[in-house]
Write an enzyme that holds these catalytic residues in place. Structure first.
Site, PDB file in Angstrom:
ATOM      1  CG  HIS A   1      -2.123  -0.920   0.959  1.00  0.00           C
ATOM      2  ND1 HIS A   1      -2.810  -1.531   1.973  1.00  0.00           N
ATOM      3  CD2 HIS A   1      -2.696  -1.334  -0.186  1.00  0.00           C
ATOM      4  CE1 HIS A   1      -3.779  -2.273   1.449  1.00  0.00           C
ATOM      5  NE2 HIS A   1      -3.713  -2.176   0.153  1.00  0.00           N
TER       6      HIS A   1
ATOM      7  NE  ARG B   1      -6.631  -7.652 -14.660  1.00  0.00           N
ATOM      8  CZ  ARG B   1      -5.769  -6.890 -15.341  1.00  0.00           C
ATOM      9  NH1 ARG B   1      -5.766  -5.581 -15.187  1.00  0.00           N
ATOM     10  NH2 ARG B   1      -4.903  -7.430 -16.173  1.00  0.00           N
TER      11      ARG B   1
ATOM     12  NE  ARG C   1     -11.119 -10.603 -16.237  1.00  0.00           N
ATOM     13  CZ  ARG C   1      -9.807 -10.620 -16.018  1.00  0.00           C
ATOM     14  NH1 ARG C   1      -8.989 -10.889 -17.018  1.00  0.00           N
ATOM     15  NH2 ARG C   1      -9.317 -10.335 -14.846  1.00  0.00           N
TER      16      ARG C   1
ATOM     17  CD  GLU D   1      -7.648 -14.846 -20.197  1.00  0.00           C
ATOM     18  OE1 GLU D   1      -6.751 -14.157 -19.716  1.00  0.00           O
ATOM     19  OE2 GLU D   1      -8.768 -14.970 -19.673  1.00  0.00           O
TER      20      GLU D   1
ATOM     21  CG  ASN E   1      -1.218  -9.715 -18.694  1.00  0.00           C
ATOM     22  OD1 ASN E   1      -0.519  -9.148 -19.513  1.00  0.00           O
ATOM     23  ND2 ASN E   1      -2.030  -9.061 -17.883  1.00  0.00           N
ATOM     24  CG  ASP E   2      -3.816 -15.520 -17.907  1.00  0.00           C
ATOM     25  OD1 ASP E   2      -2.987 -16.037 -17.145  1.00  0.00           O
ATOM     26  OD2 ASP E   2      -4.814 -14.909 -17.508  1.00  0.00           O
TER      27      ASP E   2
ATOM     28  NE  ARG F   1       2.269 -14.013 -15.414  1.00  0.00           N
ATOM     29  CZ  ARG F   1       1.179 -13.281 -15.517  1.00  0.00           C
ATOM     30  NH1 ARG F   1       0.093 -13.788 -16.072  1.00  0.00           N
ATOM     31  NH2 ARG F   1       1.151 -12.057 -15.064  1.00  0.00           N
TER      32      ARG F   1
HETATM   33  C1  PEP Z   1      -4.462 -11.184 -19.418  1.00  0.00           C
HETATM   34  O1  PEP Z   1      -4.382 -12.362 -19.090  1.00  0.00           O
HETATM   35  O2  PEP Z   1      -3.740 -10.656 -20.311  1.00  0.00           O
HETATM   36  C2  PEP Z   1      -5.422 -10.292 -18.744  1.00  0.00           C
HETATM   37  C3  PEP Z   1      -5.607  -9.055 -19.154  1.00  0.00           C
HETATM   38  O3  PEP Z   1      -6.099 -10.774 -17.673  1.00  0.00           O
HETATM   39  P1  PEP Z   1      -5.475 -10.908 -16.195  1.00  0.00           P
HETATM   40  O4  PEP Z   1      -4.137 -10.194 -16.220  1.00  0.00           O
HETATM   41  O5  PEP Z   1      -6.469 -10.297 -15.288  1.00  0.00           O
HETATM   42  O6  PEP Z   1      -5.358 -12.378 -16.054  1.00  0.00           O
HETATM   43 MG    MG Z   2      -5.979 -13.280 -17.940  1.00  0.00          MG
END
Ligand code: PEP
Ligand code: MG
Length: 568
Positions: A186, A293, A329, A428, A451-452, A462
C-alpha cells in the site's frame, strides 16, 4: 549505491530524514479486571476509528478516493467481528488489552505472512500497522508527525505504513526509501498516487543512511545514491528535468484522437479494477474501459457482493465513462487470484485448474447473480460483457444462454437493459487462439489477454522462478498467435482488442498496428504514452517491422531487432 525496488517513478534529490516509528512498550499483565480492560479496548477502537476517519478524509481530498479507501480498510479490519472476538476472548481470559491486541494481531500477521501471495502478504502489513497504532493509543505513545517534514525531505523508514504515508505533505517530500515493502504494498500505491519517487526493500537503509545526508532516489531503476558528487548531482538533476518534461509532453496528447501517423484511428481504453478507477481512466483521456477486472469487487471482504451491490458498481463505472464503452469481464478467480471465502480448494496447478469461467459455469446460481447485475447495469451506458479463460465455444454458448434467460426474466418484470448487449471472448489460451475462427462466428468481439496467453502458450508457470526466463510476449510463438487471432477476427468482421500488458509496450505497438488491432486497453497511467507510441508509426513502417520480426526464429533475436528499430 544502495539497491531496492523502484516502485514509484521519477528522480528525487534531497536530504535524508530518518523516521523511526515510536515503539509502544508495555508490561504484559494477566489476571486483570475484565470489565476495565474491555472498556479500554473499546475506547481505543473508538479513538482508532475517529482518527483514521479524519485521516481517510484528508487522504481522499489530497491524494485520491482509492487511496483514502486503504485507510478506510483499516477501520473495517479493526471492526472485523472475527478479529474483535478473538481480542475480547483473550481479555476475558484476564489479559490486559495491550497483550490481547498484540497476541491476536501477531497470530494474524503470522498467518497472512505465511501465504505465498503478494495480496495476502499485504494484509499482514495492514494488521501490523493496525497493531502498532492500537498499542500506541492504549499506551499513550506519541507518534511522529510526517506532515511537519521540511521541503526537500527524503523520508527513510524501516516500513512505511499507510497511516504514516497518509500524513505526508507531497509538496515537501521528494523521495521515499524503506527497508520493507514491494511494488504492490500500500505504501507503494500511495507513493505512486502522490507521484513521489520511491525505492522500497533497501536492506538496512535506516542504519546505512544518516540524517541530513544528501541522497538521490532513483525510482526508475530502484537505486539510492548516497552523497552524490557534483557531477552525479548534475546528472540526476538533468534526468529529473527530462522526466518532468516528458511527463508534460505526454499531457499534450490529452484531447487528441488516437491514430497512427498516417491517420488510422484506433480505440485507446483503460483497464480498471473498481468503478472509481474509471475516474483515473477518464482523467487520462481514455476512450473507454477495455477491461473491468470484476474480481476486485470480491476481494477485501468476507462475503461475495450481492446483485445490487454489483449492479451499483457496474452502473457507477458506466456513469463515470459517460456513454463510452465499458467492457466488464466476468469473475476471473482461481490461478493467482484467491478469494478466501469462496472456499476454492488449493490446487497443484492452479493456473490450469478451476479458474474463471470454469468455476462460474460450475456454479450457475452464483454466476447468475453477476450476469444479472451486469445485464441490468447495461441500461445505464455502453456496456459489453467479456468471458475470461475460454477454451471452447461451448463455454461462450453457455454464457449467452444464461444471458438470454436473464433477459427474458427482466422482460417479464419490465426491467430495462440494453437489447443489443455485446458478448465477447478473452483470447488468452492457446486453445482459444487455435479456434479463433470458430469463436469469431459467435462472439461479438475479441480481447487478447497477453498476460495469460504468453504463460499458457509457452507452458510457463509465472510463479516458478526457474522458468521465468521463458516468459516473454516476444517469443515467436506468442507473436504468431497474436497475429492469427487478429487475422481471424478481421476475416469474421468482429472488432479485436488487447487488454494484456503488451498493449502498452512500445516494442509491440508497431506489430499490433501492422496486424490491425482495433482497440488497445492499458493501465490508466499508460494511456498517453500509448497514444504517443501509436502516433509514431505509419502502417507501411509498421508492416516493415512486422515483416522483419516474423522472419526471426528466436525470442532473443526479436527483442534485439525490436529494440534496435523502436528505441533509437
Ligand atoms: C491477461 O491475461 O492478459 C489479462 C488481461 O487478464 P489478467 O491479467 O487479469 O489475467
Ligand atoms: Mg488473464
Amino acid at each position: 549505491m544502495l539497491n531496492g525496488i523502484g516502485v514509484s517513478k521519477g528522480y528525487g534529490i534531497g536530504r535524508v530524514v530518518i523516521v523511526k516509528e515510536a515503539v509502544a512498550t508495555f508490561t504484559p499483565k494477566t489476571n486483570c479486571d475484565v470489565e476495565v480492560e474491555r472498556k479500554r479496548f473499546n475506547d481505543a477502537v473508538s479513538e482508532f476509528i475517529a482518527s483514521n476517519t479524519a485521516r481517510a478524509e484528508k487522504v481522499t481530498a489530497s491524494v485520491g478516493e482509492k487511496e483514502g479507501e486503504i485507510i478506510l480498510g483499516h477501520i473495517m479490519m479493526i471492526q472485523d467481528p472475527y478479529i474483535c472476538s478473538e481480542i475480547e476472548k483473550s481479555i476475558d481470559e484476564g489479559n490486559c488489552a495491550e497483550l490481547a491486541v498484540e497476541t491476536v494481531c501477531n497470530t494474524f500477521i503470522e498467518m497472512f505472512s505465511s501465504v505465498d501471495d503478494e495480496f495476502t502478504k499485504q494484509r499482514a502489513a495492514d494488521v501490523r500497522d493496525i497493531k502498532t497504532e492500537m498499542l500506541n493509543i492504549l499506551t499513550g505513545t506519541q507518534t511522529v508527525d510526517l506532515s511537519l517534514l521540511e521541503k526537500g525531505a527524503v523520508l527513510v523508514a524501516s516500513e512505511l505504513t499507510p497511516s504514516m504515508t497518509a500524513c505526508i505533505n507531497k509538496e515537501n517530500v521528494v523521495g521515499i526509501i524503506t527497508e520493507l515493502g514491494s511494488k504492490t504494498s500500500h505504501a507503494a500505491i500511495l507513493a505512486r498516487a502522490m507521484e513521489i519517487p520511491a525505492v522500497l526493500s533497501v536492506p538496512n537503509a535506516v542504519d546505512i543512511l544518516k540524517d541530513d545526508e544528501l541522497v538521490v532516489v532513483n525510482g526508475m531503476d530502484g537505486e539510492v545514491i548516497k552523497n552524490p558528487n557534483t557531477e552525479e548531482q548534475a546528472h540526476y538533476l538533468q534526468k529529473r528535468l527530462d522526466y518532468i518534461a516528458e511527463k508534460n509532453a505526454l499531457a499534450s496528447f490529452i484531447g487528441q484522437d488516437t491514430k497512427t501517423a498516417d491517420g488510422t484511428k484506433v480505440d485507446l481504453f483503460g483497464n480498471i479494477g473498481t468503478p472509481k478507477d474509471a475516474e483515473k481512466v477518464a482523467s487520462y483521456d481514455g476512450e473507454g474501459v477495455g477491461l473491468f477486472r470484476t474480481e476486485f469487487l470480491f476481494m477485501d471482504r468476507s462475503s461475495a457482493p450481492n446483485e445490487n451491490e454489483q449492479f451499483e458498481a457496474y452502473k457507477q463505472a458506466l456513469l463515470i465513462m459517460k456513454g463510452k464503452q465499458v467492457i466488464i469481464r466476468t469473475l476471473d478467480i482461481g490461478g493467482d487470484k484467491e478469494i478466501p471465502y469462496m472456499g476454492l480448494e488449493k490446487e497443484e496447478n492452479a493456473f490450469l485448474g478451476f479458474r474463471a469461467i470454469r468455476y462460474c459455469l460450475n456454479n450457475p446460481e452464483f454466476y447468475k447473480v453477476q450476469l444479472k447485475a451486469i445485464v441490468r447495469a447495461s441500461a445505464y451506458g455502453n456496456l459489453a460483457v467479456m468471458v475470461p479463460l475460454v477454451t471452447g465455444v461451448e463455454e461462450l454458448r453457455a454464457v449467452k444462454e444464461m444471458i438470454a434467460e436473464i433477459k427474458a426474466e427482466l422482460d417479464e418484470q419490465s426491467i430495462p437493459y440494453d437489447k443489443d448487449l455485446k458478448v465477447g471472448v478473452m483470447i488468452e489460451t492457446p486453445a482459444a487462439s487455435l479456434i479463433a475462427d470458430i469463436l469469431a462466428k459467435e462472439a461479438d468481439f475479441f480481447s487478447i489477454g497477453t498476460n495469460d496467453l504468453t504463460g499458457y502458450t509457452l507452458a510457463v508457470d509465472r510463479g516458478n522462478a526457474n522458468v521465468e526466463y521463458l516468459y516473454s510476449t516476444y517469443a515467436p510463438s506468442v507473436i504468431r498467435s497474436i497475429k492469427h487471432i487478429i487475422t481471424e477476427a478481421k476475416s469474421a468482421g468482429i472488432p479485436v482488442g488487447m487488454c494484456g500488458e503488451a498493449a502498452a509496450d512500445p516494442l509491440m505497438i508497431p506489430l499490433l498496428i501492422s496486424f490491425g488491432l482495433d482497440e488497445y486497453s492499458v493501465t490508466a497511467t499508460s494511456i498517453l504514452s500509448t497514444r504517443k507510441e501509436i502516433a509514431r508509426w505509419t502502417k507501411e513502417e509498421a508492416d516493415k517491422v512486422a515483416e522483419t520480426v516474423l522472419q526471426l526464429d528466436t525470442e532473443k533475436k526479436i527483442v534485439s531487432e525490436l529494440k534496435r528499430i523502436v528505441l533509437n
